[in-house]
Design an enzyme around this catalytic site. Sequence first.
Site, PDB file in Angstrom:
ATOM      1  N   LYS A 105       0.858  -1.182   0.000  1.00 13.98           N
ATOM      2  CA  LYS A 105       0.000   0.000   0.000  1.00 13.98           C
ATOM      3  C   LYS A 105       0.888   1.224   0.000  1.00 13.98           C
ATOM      4  O   LYS A 105       2.052   1.157   0.416  1.00 13.98           O
ATOM      5  CB  LYS A 105      -0.881   0.018   1.264  1.00 13.98           C
ATOM      6  CG  LYS A 105      -2.133   0.823   1.108  1.00 13.98           C
ATOM      7  CD  LYS A 105      -3.198   0.059   0.335  1.00 13.98           C
ATOM      8  CE  LYS A 105      -4.511   0.787   0.292  1.00 13.98           C
ATOM      9  NZ  LYS A 105      -5.603  -0.088  -0.138  1.00 13.98           N
ATOM     10  N   ASP A 145      -7.155   4.316  -4.481  1.00 14.57           N
ATOM     11  CA  ASP A 145      -7.696   4.178  -3.128  1.00 14.57           C
ATOM     12  C   ASP A 145      -8.311   5.533  -2.778  1.00 14.57           C
ATOM     13  O   ASP A 145      -8.716   6.260  -3.693  1.00 14.57           O
ATOM     14  CB  ASP A 145      -6.585   3.752  -2.152  1.00 14.57           C
ATOM     15  CG  ASP A 145      -7.129   3.278  -0.813  1.00 14.57           C
ATOM     16  OD1 ASP A 145      -7.657   2.161  -0.739  1.00 14.57           O
ATOM     17  OD2 ASP A 145      -7.049   4.037   0.181  1.00 14.57           O
TER      18      ASP A 145
HETATM   19  P1  NAD Z   1     -13.004   7.660  -2.325  1.00 13.76           P
HETATM   20  O1  NAD Z   1     -11.986   8.715  -2.190  1.00 13.76           O
HETATM   21  O2  NAD Z   1     -13.650   7.431  -3.638  1.00 13.76           O
HETATM   22  O3  NAD Z   1     -14.170   7.927  -1.247  1.00 13.76           O
HETATM   23  C1  NAD Z   1     -13.897   8.140   0.105  1.00 13.76           C
HETATM   24  C2  NAD Z   1     -15.181   8.573   0.761  1.00 13.76           C
HETATM   25  O4  NAD Z   1     -14.968   8.686   2.176  1.00 13.76           O
HETATM   26  C3  NAD Z   1     -15.673   9.950   0.286  1.00 13.76           C
HETATM   27  O5  NAD Z   1     -17.080   9.900   0.091  1.00 13.76           O
HETATM   28  C4  NAD Z   1     -15.337  10.856   1.464  1.00 13.76           C
HETATM   29  O6  NAD Z   1     -16.190  11.982   1.569  1.00 13.76           O
HETATM   30  C5  NAD Z   1     -15.550   9.903   2.629  1.00 13.76           C
HETATM   31  N1  NAD Z   1     -14.932  10.363   3.862  1.00 13.76           N
HETATM   32  C6  NAD Z   1     -13.675  10.825   4.052  1.00 13.76           C
HETATM   33  N2  NAD Z   1     -13.506  11.193   5.329  1.00 13.76           N
HETATM   34  C7  NAD Z   1     -14.671  10.937   5.957  1.00 13.76           C
HETATM   35  C8  NAD Z   1     -15.129  11.090   7.280  1.00 13.76           C
HETATM   36  N3  NAD Z   1     -14.326  11.592   8.237  1.00 13.76           N
HETATM   37  N4  NAD Z   1     -16.393  10.708   7.589  1.00 13.76           N
HETATM   38  C9  NAD Z   1     -17.222  10.212   6.648  1.00 13.76           C
HETATM   39  N5  NAD Z   1     -16.842  10.039   5.363  1.00 13.76           N
HETATM   40  C10 NAD Z   1     -15.584  10.398   5.020  1.00 13.76           C
HETATM   41  O7  NAD Z   1     -12.330   6.329  -1.776  1.00 13.76           O
HETATM   42  P2  NAD Z   1     -12.747   4.821  -2.030  1.00 13.76           P
HETATM   43  O8  NAD Z   1     -11.869   4.278  -3.085  1.00 13.76           O
HETATM   44  O9  NAD Z   1     -14.214   4.709  -2.144  1.00 13.76           O
HETATM   45  O10 NAD Z   1     -12.260   4.146  -0.667  1.00 13.76           O
HETATM   46  C11 NAD Z   1     -13.086   4.098   0.484  1.00 13.76           C
HETATM   47  C12 NAD Z   1     -12.601   2.986   1.400  1.00 13.76           C
HETATM   48  O11 NAD Z   1     -12.650   1.754   0.699  1.00 13.76           O
HETATM   49  C13 NAD Z   1     -11.163   3.124   1.888  1.00 13.76           C
HETATM   50  O12 NAD Z   1     -11.065   2.584   3.181  1.00 13.76           O
HETATM   51  C14 NAD Z   1     -10.391   2.257   0.916  1.00 13.76           C
HETATM   52  O13 NAD Z   1      -9.160   1.815   1.449  1.00 13.76           O
HETATM   53  C15 NAD Z   1     -11.367   1.132   0.735  1.00 13.76           C
HETATM   54  N6  NAD Z   1     -11.187   0.339  -0.469  1.00 13.76           N
HETATM   55  C16 NAD Z   1     -11.213   0.906  -1.708  1.00 13.76           C
HETATM   56  C17 NAD Z   1     -11.068   0.111  -2.827  1.00 13.76           C
HETATM   57  C18 NAD Z   1     -11.175   0.661  -4.215  1.00 13.76           C
HETATM   58  O14 NAD Z   1     -11.188  -0.127  -5.167  1.00 13.76           O
HETATM   59  N7  NAD Z   1     -11.282   1.948  -4.414  1.00 13.76           N
HETATM   60  C19 NAD Z   1     -10.879  -1.276  -2.677  1.00 13.76           C
HETATM   61  C20 NAD Z   1     -10.875  -1.828  -1.419  1.00 13.76           C
HETATM   62  C21 NAD Z   1     -11.041  -1.011  -0.309  1.00 13.76           C
END
Ligand code: NAD
Length: 419
Positions: A105, A145
């Site tokens: 990561k 991410d």
């Molecule tokens: P993203 O940037 O598209 O979205 C993140 C979201 O979290 C946004 O809506 C943001 O407003 C919200 N957020 C941030 N701080 C916050 C807070 N304090 N309270 C409430 N909401 C808050 O990111 P993503 O890719 O959707 O990733 C989200 C999670 O999923 C992360 O933990 C990431 O590691 C995990 N994840 C993502 C993927 C992927 O394919 N993108 C895969 C596996 C896991």
Amino acid sequence: MSTRSVYQDVQKRFHRAADLAKIDSSMRAILASNTNEIVVHFPVRMDDGRIEMFTGYRVQHNDARGPFKGGLRFHPEVELDEVRSLAAWMTWKTAVVDIPFGGAKGGIQIDPSKYSQSELERITRRFTFALGDNIGPDYDIPAPDVNTNARVMAWILDTYLQTRAPGARHNCTHVVTGKPVDLGGSLGRDKATGQGVVWTLEAWAKERGFNLAKMTFTVQGYGNVGSWSARLLAGYGSKMVAAEDHTGSIANPAGIDCEALAAYVRVKGGVAGYEGAKAITHLEFMAAQTDIFIPAALHNQITLETALLIKAKVVAEGANGPTDIEGEAILLERGIDVIPDVLCNSGGVAVSFFEWLQGKHDQMWSLEQVDGELHKKIFKAYEDVRLVAEELKTDRRMAAYVLAIRRLQRVYEQRGIFP
Ligand code: NAD
């Protein structure tokens, strides 16, 4: 939010699973360690001519099962322990969903909202340059991410290609996954993590005898994972009653239109102010009456303080590490099921693997093929975890960790340790 380092939880959970898996001390020492921890500091010129210094990280946890694999995050709270945690989770996740990758990561400690697109592009490109040969199509493959997306992957890909010798640029597009389809990205990658989340929920509902069409859900984080999970779950007839992101929390017991909210967020940048729901506080959001809670934002959201508020039957961890150890103990004690991150959100890395394969072999799979393969992977992983949970009479997270540890142990047993 818990103040304890998320990495301490990662280590504790690993050692608990290692006890359950009964692995020896050598195996335990290997899996508790990171292979490489790369920290780079690099200067970037801002639009106004100033130079700013940035810090970027890449932690490569383990590559026994295949090349290092994991996302890159742009967030002000990115620091070494967080990246270490996320890297270890990737190792367990790739093993649980059974793809030939290891875990890594990375990220940059930055609030991307404070920079222009051209500044973000230069920051990304300079970070990629600083990483140099620490990433590579058959060595370590980044993906999107938090706050990174297909466009960021395109910048990384281009920078990587430009810094290769001309003769070495061919067949390198699989140095990143989650890139635009025009640059060799995979159909279905955008929705893949959310797709995996809802398929694990489908498997859970079947196991528990629930009908998703009659269930309500809440989503924390309405970015890639949260919005796709919501839109796909709505397709089963489930009703979203509350959502939250960094701009605020909203609720409507009569239901929120997931597509309309996604369109609103694309324009406004967050859920706050959405006219189809009323504003609520964060604690009201956590305490919302719902059947399913999908945390899809950041880690350590379900803690000693907030776990008691949750009314859901199941927590489906779209995010990585949303539930800390105390929070999980409370949920389980209260009979709330947890579909753990390393299983629940593994759809993203599974389709990243399909994208990587397509790039390596100059192929383009149809969406049906991608979805078909993902469907097999997710339902198999869910069943594999369920069987270990049944065998060891443990919760799903520990079962998933044990499954991963056993798969890694088999590799080490057969390969041995060099020299
Ligand atoms: P993203 O940037 O598209 O979205 C993140 C979201 O979290 C946004 O809506 C943001 O407003 C919200 N957020 C941030 N701080 C916050 C807070 N304090 N309270 C409430 N909401 C808050 O990111 P993503 O890719 O959707 O990733 C989200 C999670 O999923 C992360 O933990 C990431 O590691 C995990 N994840 C993502 C993927 C992927 O394919 N993108 C895969 C596996 C896991």
